[in-house]
Design a protein around this motif. Structure first.
Motif, PDB file in Angstrom:
ATOM      1  N   THR A 145      39.080  22.633  33.203  1.00 30.32           N
ATOM      2  CA  THR A 145      39.808  23.883  33.460  1.00 30.32           C
ATOM      3  C   THR A 145      39.595  24.862  32.315  1.00 30.32           C
ATOM      4  OG1 THR A 145      41.486  22.691  34.715  1.00 30.32           O
ATOM      5  CG2 THR A 145      42.102  24.868  33.908  1.00 30.32           C
ATOM      6  N   ASP A 146      39.721  24.351  31.100  1.00 23.67           N
ATOM      7  CA  ASP A 146      39.536  25.194  29.922  1.00 23.67           C
ATOM      8  C   ASP A 146      38.128  25.801  29.905  1.00 23.67           C
ATOM      9  OD1 ASP A 146      40.206  26.239  27.318  1.00 23.67           O
ATOM     10  OD2 ASP A 146      38.878  24.706  26.498  1.00 23.67           O
ATOM     11  N   GLU A 147      37.128  24.966  30.195  1.00 25.10           N
ATOM     12  CA  GLU A 147      35.746  25.459  30.193  1.00 25.10           C
ATOM     13  C   GLU A 147      35.518  26.496  31.288  1.00 25.10           C
ATOM     14  OE1 GLU A 147      33.498  21.802  30.474  1.00 25.10           O
ATOM     15  OE2 GLU A 147      34.331  21.189  28.539  1.00 25.10           O
ATOM     16  N   SER A 148      36.098  26.276  32.458  1.00 22.20           N
ATOM     17  CA  SER A 148      35.849  27.245  33.528  1.00 22.20           C
ATOM     18  C   SER A 148      36.558  28.575  33.248  1.00 22.20           C
ATOM     19  CB  SER A 148      36.208  26.680  34.908  1.00 22.20           C
ATOM     20  OG  SER A 148      37.553  26.339  34.952  1.00 22.20           O
ATOM     21  N   LEU A 149      37.668  28.522  32.516  1.00 22.39           N
ATOM     22  CA  LEU A 149      38.329  29.774  32.125  1.00 22.39           C
ATOM     23  C   LEU A 149      37.479  30.533  31.108  1.00 22.39           C
ATOM     24  CD1 LEU A 149      42.047  28.551  31.893  1.00 22.39           C
ATOM     25  CD2 LEU A 149      41.134  30.178  33.569  1.00 22.39           C
ATOM     26  N   THR A 150      36.858  29.790  30.201  1.00 21.73           N
ATOM     27  CA  THR A 150      35.958  30.425  29.230  1.00 21.73           C
ATOM     28  C   THR A 150      34.803  31.112  29.966  1.00 21.73           C
ATOM     29  OG1 THR A 150      36.459  28.814  27.505  1.00 21.73           O
ATOM     30  CG2 THR A 150      34.375  29.972  27.301  1.00 21.73           C
ATOM     31  N   GLU A 151      34.257  30.413  30.956  1.00 18.12           N
ATOM     32  CA  GLU A 151      33.148  30.984  31.721  1.00 18.12           C
ATOM     33  C   GLU A 151      33.558  32.240  32.460  1.00 18.12           C
ATOM     34  OE1 GLU A 151      31.337  27.949  34.284  1.00 18.12           O
ATOM     35  OE2 GLU A 151      31.090  26.742  32.460  1.00 18.12           O
ATOM     36  N   LEU A 152      34.723  32.175  33.091  1.00 14.07           N
ATOM     37  CA  LEU A 152      35.230  33.322  33.849  1.00 14.07           C
ATOM     38  C   LEU A 152      35.452  34.527  32.928  1.00 14.07           C
ATOM     39  CD1 LEU A 152      35.842  33.582  36.824  1.00 14.07           C
ATOM     40  CD2 LEU A 152      38.181  32.822  36.387  1.00 14.07           C
ATOM     41  N   ALA A 153      35.988  34.260  31.753  1.00 13.23           N
ATOM     42  CA  ALA A 153      36.229  35.338  30.786  1.00 13.23           C
ATOM     43  C   ALA A 153      34.915  35.963  30.354  1.00 13.23           C
ATOM     44  CB  ALA A 153      36.991  34.796  29.579  1.00 13.23           C
ATOM     45  N   SER A 154      33.944  35.135  30.033  1.00 11.80           N
ATOM     46  CA  SER A 154      32.710  35.714  29.503  1.00 11.80           C
ATOM     47  C   SER A 154      31.818  36.276  30.599  1.00 11.80           C
ATOM     48  CB  SER A 154      31.965  34.716  28.613  1.00 11.80           C
ATOM     49  OG  SER A 154      31.698  33.551  29.330  1.00 11.80           O
ATOM     50  N   ALA A 155      31.911  35.744  31.817  1.00 11.01           N
ATOM     51  CA  ALA A 155      31.063  36.258  32.897  1.00 11.01           C
ATOM     52  C   ALA A 155      31.561  37.597  33.433  1.00 11.01           C
ATOM     53  CB  ALA A 155      30.989  35.244  34.033  1.00 11.01           C
ATOM     54  N   SER A 156      32.870  37.803  33.525  1.00 12.91           N
ATOM     55  CA  SER A 156      33.345  39.048  34.137  1.00 12.91           C
ATOM     56  C   SER A 156      34.659  39.590  33.591  1.00 12.91           C
ATOM     57  CB  SER A 156      33.482  38.859  35.653  1.00 12.91           C
ATOM     58  OG  SER A 156      34.327  37.749  35.937  1.00 12.91           O
ATOM     59  N   VAL A 157      35.622  38.719  33.359  1.00 10.60           N
ATOM     60  CA  VAL A 157      36.979  39.219  33.082  1.00 10.60           C
ATOM     61  C   VAL A 157      37.075  40.030  31.789  1.00 10.60           C
ATOM     62  CG1 VAL A 157      39.385  38.517  32.650  1.00 10.60           C
ATOM     63  CG2 VAL A 157      38.089  37.469  34.529  1.00 10.60           C
ATOM     64  N   ASN A 158      36.440  39.569  30.725  1.00 11.56           N
ATOM     65  CA  ASN A 158      36.524  40.327  29.470  1.00 11.56           C
ATOM     66  C   ASN A 158      35.880  41.704  29.584  1.00 11.56           C
ATOM     67  OD1 ASN A 158      37.943  38.310  28.227  1.00 11.56           O
ATOM     68  ND2 ASN A 158      36.225  37.515  27.024  1.00 11.56           N
ATOM     69  N   ALA A 159      34.760  41.746  30.302  1.00 14.50           N
ATOM     70  CA  ALA A 159      34.085  43.046  30.503  1.00 14.50           C
ATOM     71  C   ALA A 159      34.953  43.983  31.328  1.00 14.50           C
ATOM     72  CB  ALA A 159      32.728  42.834  31.166  1.00 14.50           C
ATOM     73  N   ALA A 160      35.572  43.438  32.377  1.00 13.14           N
ATOM     74  CA  ALA A 160      36.458  44.256  33.218  1.00 13.14           C
ATOM     75  C   ALA A 160      37.652  44.774  32.419  1.00 13.14           C
ATOM     76  CB  ALA A 160      36.941  43.441  34.412  1.00 13.14           C
ATOM     77  N   ALA A 161      38.124  43.944  31.481  1.00 11.15           N
ATOM     78  CA  ALA A 161      39.280  44.320  30.668  1.00 11.15           C
ATOM     79  C   ALA A 161      38.959  45.497  29.742  1.00 11.15           C
ATOM     80  CB  ALA A 161      39.732  43.122  29.838  1.00 11.15           C
ATOM     81  N   GLN A 162      37.696  45.600  29.390  1.00  8.22           N
ATOM     82  CA  GLN A 162      37.269  46.630  28.465  1.00  8.22           C
ATOM     83  C   GLN A 162      37.192  48.016  29.111  1.00  8.22           C
ATOM     84  OE1 GLN A 162      33.625  45.575  26.597  1.00  8.22           O
ATOM     85  NE2 GLN A 162      34.376  46.078  24.582  1.00  8.22           N
ATOM     86  N   LYS A 163      37.042  48.012  30.437  1.00  9.78           N
ATOM     87  CA  LYS A 163      36.939  49.292  31.139  1.00  9.78           C
ATOM     88  C   LYS A 163      38.250  50.063  31.046  1.00  9.78           C
ATOM     89  CE  LYS A 163      33.681  47.716  34.614  1.00  9.78           C
ATOM     90  NZ  LYS A 163      33.776  46.965  35.869  1.00  9.78           N
TER      91      LYS A 163
END
Ligand SMILES: [Fe+2]
Ligand SMILES: [Fe+2]
Length: 165
Positions: A145-163
């Motif tokens: 679970t922890d690893e998949s959250l890291t992946e989700l953050a780096s694949a899309s969520v962090n970038a979306a948060a920056q907008k």
């Protein structure tokens, strides 16, 4: 009063994580509702199902060691969940919300990983051989679970948060 042993420590720590898992079970649906990214929503829902199974696994562990399944207030998880609720409130409606939700979910996973890692080591030491694979199965789910959250953050969520909103 008899001296406390590693057995006592094992039982007390099981009670701690049993309490924590039940708090997490209540928090995950709120996080799923708050999440805006559908993949993140799905990840929280999936982990809610896993958490239900982990609670049942813990009940099996209590049974295997011949002790009553019982929770013991865990202030650490209360604090981690309270911080998550604060993020939900403070970042509601913002582009940064999902990134914040992931950060608090990962704090939960890391807490669980330390607990299950310790419990597994103690179970091995204490010769609770049937308990070890149960704790290990949950430990693997928490890490995945922890690893998949890291992946989700780096694949899309962090970038979306920056907008900008
Ligand atoms: Fe868990
Ligand atoms: Fe978890």
């Amino acid at each position: 009063m008899a001296e406390k042993t590693l057995d006592d420590l094992f039982y007390d720590t099981l009670k701690d994580i049993y309490y924590a898992e039940r708090q997490v079970l209540k928090a995950l649906p709120k996080m799923a509702r708050a999440a805006t990214d559908p993949k993140l929503k799905a990840a929280f829902e999936k982990h809610k199902e896993e958490t239900q199974g982990q609670i049942e696994r813990l009940q099996e562990v209590f049974e295997l060691i011949g002790k009553r399944a019982q929770g013991k207030t865990c202030e650490a998880i209360q604090g981690i969940i309270a911080e998550g609720e604060e993020i939900m409130e403070d970042y509601k409606g913002t582009a940064a919300l999902d990134a914040g939700l992931i950060s608090s979910a990962q704090a939960v996973e890391h807490y669980e990983i330390t607990r299950y890692g310790t419990l597994k080591a103690w179970a091995e030491k204490l010769g609770h051989t049937k308990v070890v694979p149960l704790l290990d199965a949950t430990l693997t789910e928490e890490s995945t679970t922890d690893e998949s959250l890291t992946e989700l953050a780096s694949a899309s969520v962090n970038a979306a948060a920056q907008k900008a909103a």
